[in-house]
Enzyme design. Structure first.
Site, short mmCIF file in Angstrom:
data_model
loop_
_atom_site.label_atom_id
_atom_site.label_comp_id
_atom_site.label_asym_id
_atom_site.label_seq_id
_atom_site.Cartn_x
_atom_site.Cartn_y
_atom_site.Cartn_z
CG ASP A 70 39.21 38.24 37.21
OD1 ASP A 70 38.18 38.28 37.91
OD2 ASP A 70 40.26 37.69 37.59
CG HIS A 115 39.87 39.29 41.67
ND1 HIS A 115 40.55 40.02 42.63
CD2 HIS A 115 40.45 39.62 40.48
CE1 HIS A 115 41.49 40.75 42.03
NE2 HIS A 115 41.44 40.52 40.73
CD GLU A 122 68.76 24.63 48.84
OE1 GLU A 122 68.66 25.28 49.89
OE2 GLU A 122 69.85 24.35 48.32
P1 NAD Z 1 39.18 29.43 35.52
O1 NAD Z 1 39.87 29.99 34.34
O2 NAD Z 1 39.80 28.31 36.27
O3 NAD Z 1 37.72 28.94 35.11
C1 NAD Z 1 36.85 29.73 34.38
C2 NAD Z 1 35.58 28.95 34.08
O4 NAD Z 1 34.68 29.82 33.37
C3 NAD Z 1 35.76 27.72 33.20
O5 NAD Z 1 34.96 26.68 33.71
C4 NAD Z 1 35.21 28.16 31.86
O6 NAD Z 1 34.67 27.07 31.14
C5 NAD Z 1 34.11 29.09 32.29
N1 NAD Z 1 33.67 30.04 31.28
C6 NAD Z 1 34.40 30.62 30.29
N2 NAD Z 1 33.61 31.42 29.57
C7 NAD Z 1 32.38 31.35 30.12
C8 NAD Z 1 31.12 31.96 29.83
N3 NAD Z 1 31.00 32.80 28.81
N4 NAD Z 1 30.06 31.67 30.62
C9 NAD Z 1 30.18 30.83 31.68
N5 NAD Z 1 31.33 30.20 31.97
C10 NAD Z 1 32.41 30.48 31.21
O7 NAD Z 1 38.87 30.67 36.50
P2 NAD Z 1 39.25 30.82 38.05
O8 NAD Z 1 40.73 30.85 38.19
O9 NAD Z 1 38.43 29.88 38.83
O10 NAD Z 1 38.76 32.32 38.32
C11 NAD Z 1 37.40 32.65 38.51
C12 NAD Z 1 37.33 33.86 39.42
O11 NAD Z 1 37.85 33.54 40.70
C13 NAD Z 1 38.12 35.07 38.94
O12 NAD Z 1 37.42 36.23 39.31
C14 NAD Z 1 39.41 34.96 39.73
O13 NAD Z 1 40.08 36.20 39.90
C15 NAD Z 1 38.87 34.47 41.05
N6 NAD Z 1 39.85 33.79 41.92
C16 NAD Z 1 40.53 32.72 41.44
C17 NAD Z 1 41.40 32.04 42.26
C18 NAD Z 1 42.05 30.76 41.78
O14 NAD Z 1 42.38 29.96 42.63
N7 NAD Z 1 42.24 30.50 40.51
C19 NAD Z 1 41.62 32.47 43.59
C20 NAD Z 1 40.88 33.56 44.06
C21 NAD Z 1 39.99 34.22 43.21
MG MG Z 2 44.65 37.38 41.70
MG MG Z 3 72.26 26.15 50.27
#
Ligand code: NAD
Ligand code: MG
Ligand code: MG
Ligand code: MG
Ligand code: MG
Length: 332
Positions: free
Chosen positions: A83, A108, A231
């Site tokens: 983000d 997100h 737990e």
């Molecule tokens: P992450 O940190 O796991 O992965 C980020 C990816 O972006 C990596 O592959 C990285 O190499 C790449 N990256 C970094 N800089 C870059 C650039 N300049 N250009 C292109 N790629 C680049 O991120 P995430 O947790 O998957 O989150 C991604 C989005 O999904 C966010 O908006 C987050 O809020 C949302 N989200 C995440 C989850 C989750 O399970 N982690 C759940 C719901 C929503």
């Molecule tokens: Mg979140």
């Molecule tokens: Mg107990």
């Protein structure tokens, strides 16, 4: 009443008729790219030259290009980079390659809700946010199941943005479990509040305070760890299956009585007043501003907090104990 959508409400052929760019290949990126591909969608992954994720995506049979190339090729661009850097990736790689009729997707709502990204009027702006970690999104898809998603449209330039977003959600298995319609504002504010007050912040602080109280009173840290952290999973599993009622059915009557009389002393009116303050700072943009400043400063406080907790007796005790429980995976 929330509006719910399932497989029959979504038309997969809409997303199959588009060219999708998934920017980022982390937790969410890999799950979206692989599952869309397996759903018959034309996918390319956008990653910078030299990104470590490149090899992984290629090994898994995906075509990898730069974020700018992916954005230029595609007419649906899903932004799944962290983000705090989305605005930069948008300005450098996406905006110059956006055409009227394209769709910009997010997992997100942070950058749209806080006006860090302001897309042009001719572009659909949608969100498909799985309510679970990316690795589970992928695993459930492969097992023929899905993680529930929430879907929103911020800007409907085409007049068909919601159907497109539902189609995308179907491509990652979301409509198998159910999709709820929301807005970028509701998703962003509730997501930030939930993780801060309850899921991550609230739960960690509760566990730490309980552990410290027992250890400071002279009880063994190992006993305190099992009681206050280990737990918790068993209790939360019961809540997940059947709400508070099932949890209270399973524990002893003594535990249930203690729950009623002591719980509200721990999480009391003062706690709730603080929760309201936290929500206020999310809504007025204070949290977002502070987080982006912290990120841009190189994460000094973030690293300080991380280090302090990694050295906390709760964590060092847990590491030792989990090693002895072969069925508990300390890696994931
Ligand atoms: P992450 O940190 O796991 O992965 C980020 C990816 O972006 C990596 O592959 C990285 O190499 C790449 N990256 C970094 N800089 C870059 C650039 N300049 N250009 C292109 N790629 C680049 O991120 P995430 O947790 O998957 O989150 C991604 C989005 O999904 C966010 O908006 C987050 O809020 C949302 N989200 C995440 C989850 C989750 O399970 N982690 C759940 C719901 C929503
Ligand atoms: Mg979140
Ligand atoms: Mg107990
Ligand atoms: Mg384009
Ligand atoms: Mg008991």
């Amino acid at each position: 009443m929330a509006e719910l959508f399932y497989d029959d409400d979504a038309d997969l052929s809409i997303i199959q008729g588009r060219k999708v760019a998934v920017l980022g290949y982390g937790s969410q990126g890999h799950a979206h790219a692989l599952s869309l591909r397996d759903s018959g969608v034309d996918v390319r992954v956008g990653l910078p030259e030299g990104s470590k994720s490149r090899v992984k995506a290629e090994e898994q049979g995906l075509r990898v290009v730069t974020p700018a190339e992916a954005s230029a090729e595609a007419d649906v661009i899903m932004v799944l980079v962290p983000d705090p850097i989305q605005a930069k990736v948008y300005a450098e790689s996406i905006a110059p390659n956006l055409k009227d009729g394209d769709a910009l997707f997010f997992g997100h709502g942070f950058n749209i809700r806080f006006d860090l990204i302001e897309p042009p009027a001719g572009v659909d702006v949608c969100m498909v946010a799985p309510k679970g970690p990316g690795h589970l999104v992928r695993r459930q898809y492969e097992e023929g199941r899905g993680v529930p998603c929430i879907v929103a449209v911020e800007q409907d330039a085409s007049g068909n943005a919601f159907a497109l977003a539902l189609s995308y959600a179907k491509g990652i298995g979301g409509t198998r479990a159910g999709v709820i319609k929301t807005t970028f504002t509701e998703e962003t504010e509730t997501d930030l509040f939930g993780e801060q007050a309850v899921l991550c912040g609230g739960a960690s602080a509760l566990v730490k305070a309980g552990f410290e109280t027992l250890v400071e009173a002279g009880y063994q840290p190992e006993i305190a760890y099992f009681e206050c952290l280990h737990e918790l999973k068993l209790i939360v599993d019961l809540m997940y299956e059947g709400g508070l009622e099932k949890m209270r059915w399973s524990v002893s009557e003594t535990a249930e009585w203690g729950d009623y009389v002591s719980g509200p002393r721990v999480v009391n009116d003062q706690t709730k007043a603080e929760m309201k303050k936290i929500l206020g700072e999310i809504q007025d943009g204070t949290f977002a501003k502070n987080w982006i400043n912290e990120y841009n400063a190189g994460l000094p406080k973030y690293n300080e907090y991380k280090k302090a907790d990694s050295e906390h007796l709760l964590e060092t005790t847990g590491k030792k104990l989990r090693k002895l429980m072969s069925w508990v995976d300390d890696e994931a």
